[in-house]
Motif scaffolding. Structure first.
Motif, PDB file in Angstrom:
ATOM      1  N   GLU A 179       1.223  -1.501   0.300  1.00 24.31           N
ATOM      2  CA  GLU A 179       0.080   0.134  -0.302  1.00 24.31           C
ATOM      3  C   GLU A 179       0.999   1.781   0.295  1.00 24.31           C
ATOM      4  OE1 GLU A 179       0.060  -1.335   4.663  1.00 24.31           O
ATOM      5  OE2 GLU A 179       0.129  -2.377   2.641  1.00 24.31           O
ATOM      6  N   LEU A 180       2.021   0.873  -0.157  1.00 24.94           N
ATOM      7  CA  LEU A 180       3.066   2.585   0.019  1.00 24.94           C
ATOM      8  C   LEU A 180       2.723   2.934  -1.442  1.00 24.94           C
ATOM      9  CD1 LEU A 180       5.941   1.489   1.516  1.00 24.94           C
ATOM     10  CD2 LEU A 180       4.671   1.870   2.567  1.00 24.94           C
ATOM     11  N   SER A 181       3.549   4.682  -1.049  1.00 27.12           N
ATOM     12  CA  SER A 181       2.932   5.252  -2.533  1.00 27.12           C
ATOM     13  C   SER A 181       4.454   5.332  -2.533  1.00 27.12           C
ATOM     14  CB  SER A 181       2.290   6.594  -2.048  1.00 27.12           C
ATOM     15  OG  SER A 181       3.867   7.227  -1.371  1.00 27.12           O
ATOM     16  N   VAL A 232       8.199   4.669  -1.438  1.00 29.86           N
ATOM     17  CA  VAL A 232       9.036   3.570  -1.665  1.00 29.86           C
ATOM     18  C   VAL A 232      10.356   3.681  -2.552  1.00 29.86           C
ATOM     19  CG1 VAL A 232       9.661   2.022  -3.735  1.00 29.86           C
ATOM     20  CG2 VAL A 232       7.498   1.632  -2.489  1.00 29.86           C
ATOM     21  N   GLN A 233       9.778   5.165  -3.376  1.00 29.13           N
ATOM     22  CA  GLN A 233      11.245   6.286  -3.417  1.00 29.13           C
ATOM     23  C   GLN A 233      12.239   6.373  -2.412  1.00 29.13           C
ATOM     24  OE1 GLN A 233      12.921   6.391  -6.684  1.00 29.13           O
ATOM     25  NE2 GLN A 233      14.130   7.291  -6.261  1.00 29.13           N
ATOM     26  N   GLY A 261      10.367   0.483  10.033  1.00 27.29           N
ATOM     27  CA  GLY A 261       9.738  -0.027  10.440  1.00 27.29           C
ATOM     28  C   GLY A 261       8.029  -0.088   9.624  1.00 27.29           C
ATOM     29  N   ALA A 262       7.929   0.581   9.564  1.00 31.97           N
ATOM     30  CA  ALA A 262       5.970   0.952   9.428  1.00 31.97           C
ATOM     31  C   ALA A 262       6.628   1.379   7.947  1.00 31.97           C
ATOM     32  CB  ALA A 262       5.913   2.104   9.635  1.00 31.97           C
ATOM     33  N   LEU A 263       7.480   1.179   7.043  1.00 32.61           N
ATOM     34  CA  LEU A 263       6.814   0.489   5.218  1.00 32.61           C
ATOM     35  C   LEU A 263       7.060  -0.783   5.395  1.00 32.61           C
ATOM     36  CD1 LEU A 263       9.202   3.896   4.718  1.00 32.61           C
ATOM     37  CD2 LEU A 263       6.713   3.260   4.709  1.00 32.61           C
TER      38      LEU A 263
END
Length: 111
Positions: A15-17, A21-22, A95-97
């Motif tokens: 769900e990361l944008s 990610v970049q 951690g949250a990613l």
């Protein structure tokens, strides 16, 4: 002093944008310049490279990104993993990613 190759594999959350990610990838690569040796105050990571998975083999097991970091010695790797403030800060933010992380280290030519 034998060099150490440190391989880091991440499964970033789906769900990361694209921006998240970049940023995560740029932050990982920026550690090469941000991690400073405690006695010299200079960067001590020999090299760092990485990117998004593009394997055609289908054996990734969910891993989305890979990084290879090289250290000149076991001592440098140990400082990086256990004490380096820049690396510790990066780990906290990551951690949250991440859904999964794997790390393997080796000394080239040692079997």
């Amino acid at each position: 002093m034998a060099p150490i190759t440190h391989i880091v594999l991440f499964q970033l959350k789906a769900e990361l944008s694209a921006t998240q990610v970049q940023t995560a990838n740029a932050d990982m690569l920026a550690l090469k310049d941000r991690c400073l040796h405690p006695s010299t105050g200079k960067p001590y990571i020999v090299s760092s490279k990485g990117g998004a998975d593009n394997s055609i083999e289908g054996l990734q097991g969910g891993i989305t990104h890979a990084f290879v970091v090289e250290f000149a010695s076991e001592e440098d790797r140990e400082y990086y993993v256990t004490k380096d403030p820049a690396h510790q800060e990066f780990i906290k933010g990551l951690g949250a990613l991440v859904d999964k992380a794997q790390v393997i280290d080796f000394t080239p030519g040692t079997f």
